[in-house]
Design a protein around this motif. Structure first.
Motif, PDB file in Angstrom:
ATOM      1  N   PHE A 145       0.899  -0.850   0.074  1.00 62.93           N
ATOM      2  CA  PHE A 145       0.108   0.158  -0.302  1.00 62.93           C
ATOM      3  C   PHE A 145       1.127   1.206  -0.219  1.00 62.93           C
ATOM      4  O   PHE A 145       1.863   1.702   0.866  1.00 62.93           O
ATOM      5  N   LEU A 146       0.849   1.687  -0.923  1.00 66.99           N
ATOM      6  CA  LEU A 146       1.187   3.394  -0.534  1.00 66.99           C
ATOM      7  C   LEU A 146       0.020   4.567  -0.626  1.00 66.99           C
ATOM      8  O   LEU A 146      -0.772   4.748  -1.300  1.00 66.99           O
ATOM      9  N   GLU A 147       0.522   5.252  -0.142  1.00 69.24           N
ATOM     10  CA  GLU A 147      -0.298   6.427   1.040  1.00 69.24           C
ATOM     11  C   GLU A 147      -0.197   7.854   0.430  1.00 69.24           C
ATOM     12  O   GLU A 147       1.285   8.184   0.608  1.00 69.24           O
ATOM     13  N   CYS A 148      -1.267   8.586  -0.129  1.00 66.35           N
ATOM     14  CA  CYS A 148      -0.654   9.362  -0.947  1.00 66.35           C
ATOM     15  C   CYS A 148      -2.382  10.627  -0.463  1.00 66.35           C
ATOM     16  O   CYS A 148      -2.665   9.937  -0.294  1.00 66.35           O
ATOM     17  N   VAL A 149      -1.455  11.584   0.422  1.00 68.10           N
ATOM     18  CA  VAL A 149      -2.507  13.067   0.879  1.00 68.10           C
ATOM     19  C   VAL A 149      -1.898  14.419   0.790  1.00 68.10           C
ATOM     20  O   VAL A 149      -1.058  14.897   0.966  1.00 68.10           O
ATOM     21  N   GLN A 150      -3.164  15.016   0.253  1.00 65.11           N
ATOM     22  CA  GLN A 150      -2.941  16.249   0.394  1.00 65.11           C
ATOM     23  C   GLN A 150      -4.084  17.182   0.516  1.00 65.11           C
ATOM     24  O   GLN A 150      -5.143  16.954   2.017  1.00 65.11           O
ATOM     25  N   ASP A 151      -3.166  18.213   1.366  1.00 66.24           N
ATOM     26  CA  ASP A 151      -3.950  19.332   2.049  1.00 66.24           C
ATOM     27  C   ASP A 151      -4.351  20.616   1.677  1.00 66.24           C
ATOM     28  O   ASP A 151      -5.397  21.441   2.270  1.00 66.24           O
ATOM     29  N   MET A 152      -4.838  20.236   0.018  1.00 68.22           N
ATOM     30  CA  MET A 152      -5.565  21.712  -0.238  1.00 68.22           C
ATOM     31  C   MET A 152      -6.929  21.095  -0.657  1.00 68.22           C
ATOM     32  O   MET A 152      -7.165  22.217  -2.034  1.00 68.22           O
ATOM     33  N   ASP A 153      -7.866  20.421  -0.620  1.00 65.07           N
ATOM     34  CA  ASP A 153      -8.989  20.077  -0.806  1.00 65.07           C
ATOM     35  C   ASP A 153      -9.326  20.058  -1.976  1.00 65.07           C
ATOM     36  O   ASP A 153     -10.113  20.161  -3.208  1.00 65.07           O
ATOM     37  N   HIS A 154      -7.968  19.605  -2.803  1.00 67.16           N
ATOM     38  CA  HIS A 154      -7.210  19.104  -4.591  1.00 67.16           C
ATOM     39  C   HIS A 154      -8.638  18.325  -4.803  1.00 67.16           C
ATOM     40  O   HIS A 154      -9.440  16.727  -4.178  1.00 67.16           O
ATOM     41  N   GLU A 155      -9.651  18.051  -6.112  1.00 63.21           N
ATOM     42  CA  GLU A 155     -10.120  16.769  -6.313  1.00 63.21           C
ATOM     43  C   GLU A 155      -9.412  15.955  -7.420  1.00 63.21           C
ATOM     44  O   GLU A 155     -10.030  15.199  -7.230  1.00 63.21           O
ATOM     45  N   ASN A 156      -8.570  16.457  -8.196  1.00 68.73           N
ATOM     46  CA  ASN A 156      -8.027  15.896  -8.694  1.00 68.73           C
ATOM     47  C   ASN A 156      -6.704  14.831  -8.245  1.00 68.73           C
ATOM     48  O   ASN A 156      -5.670  15.553  -7.327  1.00 68.73           O
ATOM     49  N   MET A 157      -5.853  13.396  -8.026  1.00 66.14           N
ATOM     50  CA  MET A 157      -5.384  12.936  -7.647  1.00 66.14           C
ATOM     51  C   MET A 157      -4.722  12.213  -8.642  1.00 66.14           C
ATOM     52  O   MET A 157      -5.555  11.667  -9.746  1.00 66.14           O
ATOM     53  N   PHE A 158      -3.306  11.483  -8.588  1.00 60.81           N
ATOM     54  CA  PHE A 158      -2.569  11.258  -9.490  1.00 60.81           C
ATOM     55  C   PHE A 158      -1.699  10.057  -9.093  1.00 60.81           C
ATOM     56  O   PHE A 158      -0.770  10.823  -8.212  1.00 60.81           O
ATOM     57  N   TRP A 159      -1.682   8.833  -9.389  1.00 64.41           N
ATOM     58  CA  TRP A 159      -0.091   8.567  -8.789  1.00 64.41           C
ATOM     59  C   TRP A 159       0.765   7.572 -10.599  1.00 64.41           C
ATOM     60  O   TRP A 159       0.000   7.565 -11.977  1.00 64.41           O
ATOM     61  N   TYR A 160       1.810   8.083 -10.127  1.00 69.39           N
ATOM     62  CA  TYR A 160       2.717   8.208 -11.694  1.00 69.39           C
ATOM     63  C   TYR A 160       4.182   6.743 -11.305  1.00 69.39           C
ATOM     64  O   TYR A 160       3.873   7.239  -9.507  1.00 69.39           O
ATOM     65  N   ARG A 161       4.638   6.241 -12.381  1.00 69.04           N
ATOM     66  CA  ARG A 161       5.541   5.866 -11.555  1.00 69.04           C
ATOM     67  C   ARG A 161       6.973   6.299 -12.666  1.00 69.04           C
ATOM     68  O   ARG A 161       6.612   7.065 -13.605  1.00 69.04           O
ATOM     69  N   GLN A 162       8.047   6.674 -11.956  1.00 69.95           N
ATOM     70  CA  GLN A 162       8.907   6.940 -12.607  1.00 69.95           C
ATOM     71  C   GLN A 162      10.289   5.997 -12.918  1.00 69.95           C
ATOM     72  O   GLN A 162      10.720   5.560 -11.724  1.00 69.95           O
ATOM     73  N   ASP A 163      10.623   5.748 -14.177  1.00 71.36           N
ATOM     74  CA  ASP A 163      12.226   5.017 -14.701  1.00 71.36           C
ATOM     75  C   ASP A 163      12.877   5.930 -15.328  1.00 71.36           C
ATOM     76  O   ASP A 163      12.654   6.895 -16.305  1.00 71.36           O
ATOM     77  N   PRO A 164      14.061   6.114 -15.165  1.00 71.13           N
ATOM     78  CA  PRO A 164      14.865   6.557 -16.425  1.00 71.13           C
ATOM     79  C   PRO A 164      14.416   5.895 -17.212  1.00 71.13           C
ATOM     80  O   PRO A 164      14.361   5.138 -17.676  1.00 71.13           O
ATOM     81  N   GLY A 165      14.727   7.411 -18.057  1.00 67.22           N
ATOM     82  CA  GLY A 165      14.744   7.171 -19.240  1.00 67.22           C
ATOM     83  C   GLY A 165      13.200   7.145 -19.850  1.00 67.22           C
ATOM     84  O   GLY A 165      13.000   7.450 -20.842  1.00 67.22           O
ATOM     85  N   LEU A 166      12.514   7.017 -18.922  1.00 66.28           N
ATOM     86  CA  LEU A 166      11.358   6.937 -19.536  1.00 66.28           C
ATOM     87  C   LEU A 166       9.876   7.990 -18.931  1.00 66.28           C
ATOM     88  O   LEU A 166       9.204   7.800 -18.987  1.00 66.28           O
ATOM     89  N   GLY A 167      10.418   8.757 -18.435  1.00 68.22           N
ATOM     90  CA  GLY A 167      10.052   9.563 -17.595  1.00 68.22           C
ATOM     91  C   GLY A 167       8.333   9.575 -16.586  1.00 68.22           C
ATOM     92  O   GLY A 167       9.382   8.056 -16.030  1.00 68.22           O
TER      93      GLY A 167
END
Lengths: 114, 111
Positions: free
Chosen positions: A20-42
């Motif tokens: 489980f990877l958890e993410c919390v934002q404190d600005m009441d944003h509607e939109n949230m995203f999960w990315y993975r970052q790998d070298p050379g692939l952005g």
């Protein structure tokens, strides 16, 4: 200042474990995203959510699921971790849907799957 | 699908100008973005340009957009060691909800 926090900076798991990877934002944003970052692939989008309990697949959803039970929290779940999921995982949030609105990123979770 | 490409690496001397290039394929992109990622940190938006603009300047940063060639560049004037980072260009889809990122260009600034 917008703050996006991720539960762990570094994580080591074994093949087959549920992660489980958890993410919390404190600005009441509607939109949230999960990315993975790998070298050379952005950054590649895994899943995003535009409202509580709503989710949309990104470019590489296979092997992942997400949960958004509360507006401020967006969880990424690896049902059965595999070595090819070793990566840096970045969470982001954004307020609205106008093009000028930027995404605010968390510091990332570096996951190693053994 | 959309594809955004960048060169992997750029090395410059302190005080010189840096030019980071990016090509994209989605001609309907309305906004294009430059993000900076410092070591151990998430991405931070540097600047963006609307597709009907050719150029945008913001202090030491100049963004040039050639829509015909689908080419975007970021020029950093008087590059400093603190500019060392990975720079990502990104385009947004028509619905305005998904960014496609390039692979990132690692900028190294030598003193």
């Amino acid at each position: 200042d917008v703050k996006v926090t991720q539960s762990s900076r570094y994580l080591v798991k074994r093949t087959g474990e549920k992660v489980f990877l958890e993410c919390v934002q404190d600005m009441d944003h509607e939109n949230m995203f999960w990315y993975r970052q790998d070298p050379g692939l952005g950054l590649r989008l895994i899943y995003f959510s535009y409202d509580v309990k709503m989710k949309e697949k990104g470019d590489i959803p296979e092997g992942y699921s997400v949960s958004r039970e509360k507006k401020e929290r967006f969880s990424l779940i690896l049902e059965s971790a595999s070595t090819n999921q070793t990566s840096m995982y970045l969470c982001a949030s954004r307020a609205g849907t106008t093009f000028q609105e930027t995404q605010y990123f968390g510091p990332g979770t570096r996951l190693l799957v053994l | 699908g959309e594809d955004v490409e960048q060169s992997l690496f750029l090395s410059v001397r302190e005080g010189d100008s840096s030019v980071i290039n990016c090509t994209y394929t989605d001609s309907s992109s309305t906004y294009l973005y430059w993000y900076k990622q410092e070591p151990g940190a998430g991405l931070q938006l540097l600047t963006y340009i609307f597709s009907n603009m050719d150029m945008k300047q913001d202090q030491r940063l100049t963004v040039l957009l050639n829509k015909k060639d689908k080419h975007l560049s970021l020029r950093i004037a008087d590059t400093q060691t603190g500019d060392s980072a990975i720079y990502f260009c990104a385009e947004i889809n028509n619905a305005g909800n998904m960014l496609t990122f390039g692979g990132g260009t690692r900028l190294m600034v030598k003193p």
